[in-house]
Design an enzyme around this catalytic site. Structure first.
Site, PDB file in Angstrom:
ATOM      1  N   LYS A   1       0.847  -1.205   0.000  1.00  0.00           N
ATOM      2  CA  LYS A   1       0.000   0.000   0.000  1.00  0.00           C
ATOM      3  C   LYS A   1       0.878   1.249   0.000  1.00  0.00           C
ATOM      4  O   LYS A   1       0.615   2.205  -0.730  1.00  0.00           O
ATOM      5  CB  LYS A   1      -0.938   0.000   1.222  1.00  0.00           C
ATOM      6  CG  LYS A   1      -2.065  -1.021   1.101  1.00  0.00           C
ATOM      7  CD  LYS A   1      -2.868  -1.164   2.387  1.00  0.00           C
ATOM      8  CE  LYS A   1      -3.921  -2.254   2.257  1.00  0.00           C
ATOM      9  NZ  LYS A   1      -4.652  -2.510   3.496  1.00  0.00           N
TER      10      LYS A   1
ATOM     11  N   GLN B   1      -4.175  -1.042   9.779  1.00  0.00           N
ATOM     12  CA  GLN B   1      -4.233  -2.378   9.168  1.00  0.00           C
ATOM     13  C   GLN B   1      -4.876  -3.378  10.134  1.00  0.00           C
ATOM     14  O   GLN B   1      -4.479  -3.492  11.284  1.00  0.00           O
ATOM     15  CB  GLN B   1      -2.799  -2.828   8.791  1.00  0.00           C
ATOM     16  CG  GLN B   1      -2.741  -4.166   8.075  1.00  0.00           C
ATOM     17  CD  GLN B   1      -3.409  -4.144   6.696  1.00  0.00           C
ATOM     18  OE1 GLN B   1      -3.306  -3.166   5.961  1.00  0.00           O
ATOM     19  NE2 GLN B   1      -4.119  -5.209   6.352  1.00  0.00           N
TER      20      GLN B   1
ATOM     21  N   ASP C   1     -10.559   3.780   4.938  1.00  0.00           N
ATOM     22  CA  ASP C   1     -11.126   2.448   4.697  1.00  0.00           C
ATOM     23  C   ASP C   1     -12.656   2.441   4.762  1.00  0.00           C
ATOM     24  O   ASP C   1     -13.284   1.434   4.436  1.00  0.00           O
ATOM     25  CB  ASP C   1     -10.579   1.452   5.725  1.00  0.00           C
ATOM     26  CG  ASP C   1      -9.307   0.767   5.239  1.00  0.00           C
ATOM     27  OD1 ASP C   1      -9.176   0.562   4.026  1.00  0.00           O
ATOM     28  OD2 ASP C   1      -8.451   0.445   6.088  1.00  0.00           O
TER      29      ASP C   1
END
Ligand code: NDP
Length: 256
Positions: free
Chosen positions: A20, A64, A87
């Site tokens: 990422k 994460q 997200d």
């Protein structure tokens, strides 16, 4: 800039995070990595999130998942400012999606909708079967597919006679985490198959291989379109992370 927070040493998470960051920088955006030890406390992590929320140079925050078991993930997600929640997991963004309003849409479901639009610009009236009901894939997809005028069935581990639903699917999206779970005899000829699963299997010669949840070699002969693993959904997830980061940075500039 995108802040990427990793807690602990999970090898798969380390690979995802590295990827990422690499792709964010390749796209010309800045990313700031926070690699925290496995022993990080809830308070320590919440403190970092508060700092990032207040930092004007940070436009997007990614934590994460999964977090180590001693950390309360829900509390951490709720601590991220919704306007920096890249997200789309914060309850505010979940609520906006479920009511059809514009918020941040989770990256994997967003990528899947873009993949579908690429093969079929109008999904109206199609029967979409989603296998797996997680908060990050299955549940957001139900809203997005319904907004695209699909009829949606959401299946999970307690569904009776899964194959009978799958056989009726014009679109099948599988996000379970079980190698080769979906076999060719479940598939309606011509169906569009999106394989979200990422499974690491060990071959007889001892080497490792990444496979999805669908028996690709068999199903590809029956499907109208199918995504491979690796490839397919994974790169689209990253592309949508970059898009979400850019959109959050742009909004920040407009509201400043
Ligand atoms: P979760 O483990 O959170 O959810 C799995 C879902 O599958 C649950 O809803 C579970 O049902 C259901 N399930 C489990 N076993 C069965 C079964 N035998 N029959 C029917 N349903 C079953 O997984 P995630 O959504 O986080 O991830 C799913 C897969 O997708 C994983 O392989 C993951 O690595 C991959 N993934 C890939 C991404 C990408 O970018 N390509 C992004 C995110 C995930 P129940 O709710 O009843 O327990």
């Amino acid at each position: 800039a995108l802040a990427v927070v990793l807690v602990g040493n999970d090898p798969a998470s380390q690979v995802y995070v590295r990827n990422k960051i690499k792709k964010t920088e390749a796209a010309g955006m800045r990313s700031v990595a926070y690699d925290l030890s496995e022993t990080t406390t809830q308070e320590g992590l919440m403190h970092l999130i508060q700092q990032l929320n207040q930092d004007k140079a940070i436009h997007a925050i990614l934590v994460q998942l999964p977090l180590p078991l001693h950390i309360n993930s829900h509390e951490v997600i709720c601590a991220i400012a919704p306007e920096k929640d890249v997200d789309g997991f914060h309850p505010v963004n979940v609520g906006l999606l479920s009511t059809g309003k514009s918020g941040v849409v989770p990256c994997t479901p967003l990528g899947i909708i873009k993949l579908l639009a690429g093969v079929c610009p109008d999904l109206t009236g199609m029967h979409a079967v989603v296998l797996g009901r997680s908060n990050i894939v299955g549940k957001p997809l139900v809203h997005l597919l319904s907004q695209a005028n699909c009829t949606v069935s959401l299946l999970h581990s307690r569904t009776r006679d899964i194959s009978s639903y799958v056989q009726q699917a014009d679109i099948l999206i599988v996000a379970v985490g079980k190698p080769a779970m979906v076999q060719a005899d479940w598939i309606k000829p011509g169906a569009i198959i999106i394989d979200v699963g990422i499974n690491r299997i060990i071959l007889t010669d001892g080497t490792q291989k990444l496979v999805g949840d669908v028996d690709f070699a068999q199903v590809k002969n029956k499907a109208g379109a199918i995504t491979p693993v690796p490839g397919g959904v994974g790169p689209m997830t990253i592309a949508c992370l970059l898009e979400n980061t850019l959109n959050l940075a742009r909004k920040h500039c407009v509201t400043k």
